[in-house]
Design an enzyme around this catalytic site. Structure first.
Site, PDB file in Angstrom:
ATOM      1  N   SER A   8      44.608  53.415  58.799  1.00  0.00           N
ATOM      2  CA  SER A   8      45.381  52.179  58.931  1.00  0.00           C
ATOM      3  C   SER A   8      46.490  52.359  59.963  1.00  0.00           C
ATOM      4  O   SER A   8      47.393  53.176  59.797  1.00  0.00           O
ATOM      5  CB  SER A   8      45.999  51.789  57.592  1.00  0.00           C
ATOM      6  OG  SER A   8      46.901  50.734  57.811  1.00  0.00           O
ATOM      7  N   HIS A  33      41.637  50.430  60.981  1.00  0.00           N
ATOM      8  CA  HIS A  33      42.003  49.396  60.010  1.00  0.00           C
ATOM      9  C   HIS A  33      43.310  48.757  60.474  1.00  0.00           C
ATOM     10  O   HIS A  33      44.309  49.444  60.710  1.00  0.00           O
ATOM     11  CB  HIS A  33      42.163  50.011  58.619  1.00  0.00           C
ATOM     12  CG  HIS A  33      42.407  49.019  57.539  1.00  0.00           C
ATOM     13  ND1 HIS A  33      41.395  48.263  56.953  1.00  0.00           N
ATOM     14  CD2 HIS A  33      43.551  48.637  56.925  1.00  0.00           C
ATOM     15  CE1 HIS A  33      41.914  47.469  56.033  1.00  0.00           C
ATOM     16  NE2 HIS A  33      43.235  47.666  55.996  1.00  0.00           N
ATOM     17  N   ASP A  35      46.173  45.940  59.701  1.00  0.00           N
ATOM     18  CA  ASP A  35      46.773  45.110  58.653  1.00  0.00           C
ATOM     19  C   ASP A  35      47.662  44.033  59.247  1.00  0.00           C
ATOM     20  O   ASP A  35      48.698  44.342  59.854  1.00  0.00           O
ATOM     21  CB  ASP A  35      47.613  46.001  57.725  1.00  0.00           C
ATOM     22  CG  ASP A  35      46.755  46.911  56.862  1.00  0.00           C
ATOM     23  OD1 ASP A  35      45.856  46.393  56.187  1.00  0.00           O
ATOM     24  OD2 ASP A  35      46.993  48.136  56.872  1.00  0.00           O
ATOM     25  N   MET A  37      50.098  40.984  58.343  1.00  0.00           N
ATOM     26  CA  MET A  37      50.880  40.436  57.215  1.00  0.00           C
ATOM     27  C   MET A  37      51.821  39.345  57.719  1.00  0.00           C
ATOM     28  O   MET A  37      52.455  39.537  58.754  1.00  0.00           O
ATOM     29  CB  MET A  37      51.724  41.538  56.584  1.00  0.00           C
ATOM     30  CG  MET A  37      50.930  42.752  56.157  1.00  0.00           C
ATOM     31  SD  MET A  37      52.043  44.008  55.498  1.00  0.00           S
ATOM     32  CE  MET A  37      50.873  45.310  55.132  1.00  0.00           C
ATOM     33  N   HIS A  66      42.310  43.260  58.506  1.00  0.00           N
ATOM     34  CA  HIS A  66      42.592  42.844  57.128  1.00  0.00           C
ATOM     35  C   HIS A  66      43.730  41.822  57.170  1.00  0.00           C
ATOM     36  O   HIS A  66      44.877  42.177  57.447  1.00  0.00           O
ATOM     37  CB  HIS A  66      42.981  44.101  56.326  1.00  0.00           C
ATOM     38  CG  HIS A  66      43.440  43.838  54.930  1.00  0.00           C
ATOM     39  ND1 HIS A  66      44.104  44.795  54.187  1.00  0.00           N
ATOM     40  CD2 HIS A  66      43.325  42.751  54.122  1.00  0.00           C
ATOM     41  CE1 HIS A  66      44.380  44.303  52.987  1.00  0.00           C
ATOM     42  NE2 HIS A  66      43.935  43.063  52.930  1.00  0.00           N
ATOM     43  N   MET A  68      46.372  39.563  55.592  1.00  0.00           N
ATOM     44  CA  MET A  68      47.170  39.270  54.397  1.00  0.00           C
ATOM     45  C   MET A  68      48.063  38.094  54.762  1.00  0.00           C
ATOM     46  O   MET A  68      49.283  38.232  54.923  1.00  0.00           O
ATOM     47  CB  MET A  68      47.988  40.517  54.000  1.00  0.00           C
ATOM     48  CG  MET A  68      47.125  41.581  53.357  1.00  0.00           C
ATOM     49  SD  MET A  68      47.878  43.223  53.421  1.00  0.00           S
ATOM     50  CE  MET A  68      47.288  43.746  55.025  1.00  0.00           C
ATOM     51  N   MET A 137      41.525  46.205  46.927  1.00  0.00           N
ATOM     52  CA  MET A 137      42.901  46.698  47.020  1.00  0.00           C
ATOM     53  C   MET A 137      43.183  47.670  45.871  1.00  0.00           C
ATOM     54  O   MET A 137      43.027  47.321  44.697  1.00  0.00           O
ATOM     55  CB  MET A 137      43.908  45.544  46.962  1.00  0.00           C
ATOM     56  CG  MET A 137      43.857  44.581  48.156  1.00  0.00           C
ATOM     57  SD  MET A 137      43.893  45.371  49.768  1.00  0.00           S
ATOM     58  CE  MET A 137      45.435  46.294  49.688  1.00  0.00           C
ATOM     59  N   GLY A 142      50.933  44.891  51.036  1.00  0.00           N
ATOM     60  CA  GLY A 142      52.237  44.606  51.627  1.00  0.00           C
ATOM     61  C   GLY A 142      52.850  45.824  52.308  1.00  0.00           C
ATOM     62  O   GLY A 142      53.592  45.670  53.270  1.00  0.00           O
ATOM     63  N   PHE A 143      52.526  47.001  51.806  1.00  0.00           N
ATOM     64  CA  PHE A 143      53.186  48.204  52.335  1.00  0.00           C
ATOM     65  C   PHE A 143      52.225  49.388  52.342  1.00  0.00           C
ATOM     66  O   PHE A 143      51.360  49.481  51.477  1.00  0.00           O
ATOM     67  CB  PHE A 143      54.406  48.567  51.478  1.00  0.00           C
ATOM     68  CG  PHE A 143      55.391  47.435  51.355  1.00  0.00           C
ATOM     69  CD1 PHE A 143      56.360  47.238  52.333  1.00  0.00           C
ATOM     70  CD2 PHE A 143      55.306  46.534  50.301  1.00  0.00           C
ATOM     71  CE1 PHE A 143      57.249  46.173  52.238  1.00  0.00           C
ATOM     72  CE2 PHE A 143      56.187  45.464  50.196  1.00  0.00           C
ATOM     73  CZ  PHE A 143      57.167  45.282  51.174  1.00  0.00           C
ATOM     74  N   GLY A 144      52.428  50.274  53.311  1.00  0.00           N
ATOM     75  CA  GLY A 144      51.718  51.544  53.304  1.00  0.00           C
ATOM     76  C   GLY A 144      52.436  52.523  52.385  1.00  0.00           C
ATOM     77  O   GLY A 144      53.569  52.262  51.948  1.00  0.00           O
ATOM     78  N   GLY A 145      51.780  53.617  52.072  1.00  0.00           N
ATOM     79  CA  GLY A 145      52.426  54.708  51.353  1.00  0.00           C
ATOM     80  C   GLY A 145      52.679  54.479  49.875  1.00  0.00           C
ATOM     81  O   GLY A 145      53.508  55.160  49.282  1.00  0.00           O
ATOM     82  N   ASP A 175      41.319  50.285  49.755  1.00  0.00           N
ATOM     83  CA  ASP A 175      42.497  50.128  50.602  1.00  0.00           C
ATOM     84  C   ASP A 175      43.783  50.367  49.816  1.00  0.00           C
ATOM     85  O   ASP A 175      44.199  49.524  49.021  1.00  0.00           O
ATOM     86  CB  ASP A 175      42.496  48.728  51.222  1.00  0.00           C
ATOM     87  CG  ASP A 175      43.539  48.594  52.318  1.00  0.00           C
ATOM     88  OD1 ASP A 175      44.172  49.609  52.680  1.00  0.00           O
ATOM     89  OD2 ASP A 175      43.723  47.463  52.810  1.00  0.00           O
ATOM     90  N   GLY A 176      44.407  51.512  50.093  1.00  0.00           N
ATOM     91  CA  GLY A 176      45.720  51.805  49.518  1.00  0.00           C
ATOM     92  C   GLY A 176      45.730  53.073  48.683  1.00  0.00           C
ATOM     93  O   GLY A 176      44.911  53.248  47.776  1.00  0.00           O
ATOM     94  N   GLY A 177      46.614  53.991  49.045  1.00  0.00           N
ATOM     95  CA  GLY A 177      46.822  55.184  48.226  1.00  0.00           C
ATOM     96  C   GLY A 177      45.677  56.184  48.254  1.00  0.00           C
ATOM     97  O   GLY A 177      45.572  57.024  47.352  1.00  0.00           O
ATOM     98  N   GLY A 197      46.251  55.348  55.489  1.00  0.00           N
ATOM     99  CA  GLY A 197      47.383  55.182  56.393  1.00  0.00           C
ATOM    100  C   GLY A 197      48.297  56.376  56.319  1.00  0.00           C
ATOM    101  O   GLY A 197      48.310  57.261  57.180  1.00  0.00           O
TER     102      GLY A 197
HETATM  103  C1  DX5 Z   1      48.466  47.601  52.269  1.00  0.00           C
HETATM  104  C2  DX5 Z   1      47.527  47.716  53.432  1.00  0.00           C
HETATM  105  C3  DX5 Z   1      46.884  49.044  53.560  1.00  0.00           C
HETATM  106  C4  DX5 Z   1      47.845  50.151  53.866  1.00  0.00           C
HETATM  107  C5  DX5 Z   1      47.234  51.432  53.393  1.00  0.00           C
HETATM  108  O1  DX5 Z   1      48.917  46.313  52.188  1.00  0.00           O
HETATM  109  O2  DX5 Z   1      46.480  46.768  53.297  1.00  0.00           O
HETATM  110  O3  DX5 Z   1      45.836  49.009  54.515  1.00  0.00           O
HETATM  111  O4  DX5 Z   1      48.146  50.252  55.232  1.00  0.00           O
HETATM  112  O5  DX5 Z   1      48.169  52.423  53.546  1.00  0.00           O
HETATM  113  P1  DX5 Z   1      48.217  53.747  52.668  1.00  0.00           P
HETATM  114  O6  DX5 Z   1      46.924  54.485  52.946  1.00  0.00           O
HETATM  115  O7  DX5 Z   1      49.419  54.446  53.178  1.00  0.00           O
HETATM  116  O8  DX5 Z   1      48.305  53.339  51.226  1.00  0.00           O
HETATM  117 ZN    ZN Z   2      44.661  46.942  54.603  1.00  0.00          ZN
END
Ligand code: DX5
Ligand code: ZN
Length: 215
Positions: A8, A33, A35, A37, A66, A68, A137, A142-145, A175-177, A197
């Site tokens: 990401s 990927h 994102d 938003m 993606h 959002m 999801m 909304g956020f990475g990490g 997608d995520g974590g 990401g």
């Molecule tokens: C969250 C995004 C994800 C995010 C994943 O809203 O859709 O794509 O960037 O990031 P990580 O891998 O850090 O959870």
């Molecule tokens: Zn995403």
């Protein structure tokens, strides 16, 4: 079972975007990927068309976009013109999801449907034969990490059951974590695309981390 890795770009260093894109070009990553938003559908704003244009210019791999954003139908053609390979819209943001999927395909892209952790995956059943990908999801968008939601494994199994019950196929993207600790179990459960990401971009050896995610 073969699967794809989609780093990401949200976690990239935007001051050195070209460098990070070239790093991904030379890695074993399969997709980028991306994102998008809008600060309305999710409580964050990421980036828009000018950044996407830079990504497209330098990326040598397909863009997995993606969205959002609310009312994504307004931008389907625009993302096709920008060269997106996959375009995912949220089931929670589409009043006429079937129509949105058809519009994405008519614009020449693969159609993805993203689904939030609280939405029952069975709501996808009546479009299961139309979608190319489900973006499941595994965090609240909304956020990475953020940390991975464990219930995701059960939801992958539900999607796999849906596929065999209906005789349809689509990619199952997580997608995520996603981390080096959970990626193996995700693939074993049935994931076919892993977004990563923070795991990739916080690594001091991102190319090596991507190859470990591919093993
Ligand atoms: C969250 C995004 C994800 C995010 C994943 O809203 O859709 O794509 O960037 O990031 P990580 O891998 O850090 O959870
Ligand atoms: Zn995403």
């Amino acid at each position: 079972m073969s699967y794809k890795i989609a780093p990401s770009v949200l976690s990239a260093d935007f001051g050195n975007l070209q460098r990070d894109v070239e790093m991904l070009n030379s890695s074993q990553a399969d997709w980028f990927h991306v994102d998008i938003m809008d600060g309305v559908f999710v409580p964050n704003i990421s980036f828009g068309f000018p950044v996407l244009q830079t990504l497209k210019k330098h990326a040598k791999k397909p863009l997995d976009v993606h969205l959002m954003i609310v009312d994504p139908d307004r931008y389907i053609q625009r993302f096709a013109d920008m060269g997106a390979h996959v375009l995912s819209v949220h089931i929670e943001a589409c009043t006429h999801l079937h129509r949105s999927i058809q519009a994405i395909k008519a614009a020449g892209m693969k159609a993805g449907v993203a689904i939030n952790p609280h939405t029952n995956v069975n709501q996808l059943e009546d479009v299961a034969g139309d979608m190319d990908l489900v973006c499941l999801m595994s965090v609240n968008p909304g956020f990475g990490g953020q940390s991975f939601i464990e219930n995701t494994y059960r939801r992958i199994e539900q999607l796999r059951n849906m596929q065999s019950r209906l005789g349809v196929s689509f990619e199952i993207e997580i997608d995520g974590g996603v981390t080096l600790d959970n990626y193996r179990k995700l693939v074993d459960t049935g994931a076919t695309v892993l977004v990563a990401g923070n795991t990739v971009f916080s690594s001091s050896q991102p190319i090596d981390t991507i190859s470990r995610l591919k093993q």
